[in-house]
Design an enzyme around this catalytic site. Structure first.
Site, short mmCIF file in Angstrom:
data_model
loop_
_atom_site.label_atom_id
_atom_site.label_comp_id
_atom_site.label_asym_id
_atom_site.label_seq_id
_atom_site.Cartn_x
_atom_site.Cartn_y
_atom_site.Cartn_z
N ASP A 65 8.40 -28.47 -13.34
CA ASP A 65 9.30 -29.68 -13.25
C ASP A 65 10.90 -29.60 -12.73
OD1 ASP A 65 7.60 -32.30 -14.00
OD2 ASP A 65 7.31 -30.73 -15.83
N GLU A 70 18.06 -32.99 -12.29
CA GLU A 70 19.05 -34.14 -12.87
C GLU A 70 18.95 -33.91 -14.39
OE1 GLU A 70 20.23 -38.51 -12.31
OE2 GLU A 70 18.29 -38.56 -13.30
N ASP A 71 17.74 -33.59 -14.94
CA ASP A 71 17.62 -33.62 -16.47
C ASP A 71 18.27 -32.30 -16.77
OD1 ASP A 71 16.28 -35.82 -16.66
OD2 ASP A 71 14.45 -34.84 -15.67
N ARG A 90 10.20 -27.97 -20.30
CA ARG A 90 11.48 -27.90 -19.51
C ARG A 90 12.52 -27.52 -20.09
NH1 ARG A 90 12.28 -33.17 -16.22
NH2 ARG A 90 13.22 -31.33 -15.02
N HIS A 168 12.54 -42.43 -18.79
CA HIS A 168 14.18 -42.13 -18.87
C HIS A 168 14.61 -43.55 -18.69
CE1 HIS A 168 13.46 -37.83 -17.47
NE2 HIS A 168 13.77 -37.82 -18.84
N CYS A 255 16.39 -38.30 -9.95
CA CYS A 255 15.89 -37.06 -10.76
C CYS A 255 16.16 -35.65 -9.81
CB CYS A 255 14.48 -37.12 -11.03
SG CYS A 255 13.66 -38.59 -11.74
N1 GLY Z 1 7.44 -35.06 -14.52
C1 GLY Z 1 8.86 -35.22 -14.80
C2 GLY Z 1 9.14 -35.15 -16.37
O1 GLY Z 1 8.28 -35.54 -17.02
O2 GLY Z 1 10.19 -34.75 -16.92
#
Ligand code: GLY
Length: 264
Positions: A65, A70-71, A90, A168, A255
């Protein structure tokens, strides 16, 4: 100049072929990798067309991912805050981003509590405040840590709720200018945008609530004509980019980049 939508820089990360193993709420079939690369290239071109410098990072196959950069961070003018993503697969993406932001900012700080989780997709920076939606990926401890980190920089944080079943907070909203947001009806109905002008996405077009205001352009996913007409009528310059493949992984326009203007 508004720090909330005028930016000198953006960071993106190339998708790796492993992106087809990315997280998703509902299986809508495997993304077409070649088409995703084309969309990604169009997206970067749209950012560059506004005059910004775009830094393209190499793909990270270990993190399917990781195209959704952005995350991994919240970038404010005064400094960057490295996040702690709530999705276990992640978590390591944030450390991969940190050195790149350290080269651009004088100050980088990080969310560090073992029980603190927060992802950039849950954070909307407006012209007045930093809105953070509690979600399945962002918890109260992560929000409290963020509030303490950005308060000395003069930023006020307000906690809001991401609607149930929505990945989100920004899956359902975007900033259009310092005082205006684009939002789904379900999110607008929660009352979290009191004091802002709200443009609602057209019914049935909820998937286009995630756009980005980047300098003079609103960069939006292609295929949502009624909502795009609303934005154009409201005076915004809209640039549409294909997003069909990232959408299969619950990814949208915000994102795909970190957007910022580091203070000298
Ligand atoms: N596929 C993006 C997320 O779930 O973070």
């Amino acid at each position: 100049m508004s720090h909330s939508y005028q930016f000198s820089h953006a960071i993106t990360r190339k998708p790796s072929p492993e992106v087809v193993a990315g997280l998703r709420a509902v299986d809508l079939g495997a993304p077409d990798f070649a088409l995703m690369l084309q969309h990604h290239s169009d997206y970067i071109a749209a950012l560059r067309a506004t005059g910004a410098q775009v830094i393209e990072l190499d793909a990270l196959p270990a993190y399917p991912d990781s195209v959704f950069v952005e995350d991994t961070a919240l970038c404010l003018p005064e400094g960057a805050v490295i996040m702690r993503p709530g999705a276990p697969s992640r978590l390591g993406e944030a450390a991969e981003m940190a050195p790149h932001l350290a080269q651009l900012y004088r100050q980088t700080v990080q969310i560090s509590g073992a029980d603190s989780f927060i992802e950039g997709g849950d954070i909307l920076v407006t012209g007045h405040e930093v809105l953070v939606g509690r979600s399945a990926r962002t918890n109260a401890a992560g929000i409290a840590e963020l509030a303490a980190l950005i308060s000395p920089w003069g930023h006020r944080l307000r906690e809001v709720i991401t609607p149930e079943g929505v990945l989100h907070f920004k899956t359902d909203c975007s900033l259009l200018d310092a005082d205006t947001v684009l939002a789904t009806r379900r999110l607008a109905a929660s009352g979290c945008f009191e004091g802002y002008r709200v443009i609602e996405v057209a019914e049935g077009e909820e998937a286009c609530a995630n756009t980005i205001r980047f300098n003079d352009a609103v960069i939006a996913p292609a295929g949502f004509a009624r909502t795009m007409a609303r934005l154009t009528e409201a005076g915004f310059k809209v640039v549409q980019i294909g997003n069909s493949e990232c959408a299969k992984l619950d990814g949208g326009m915000s994102c795909l980049s970190l957007r910022f203007t580091p203070q000298p």
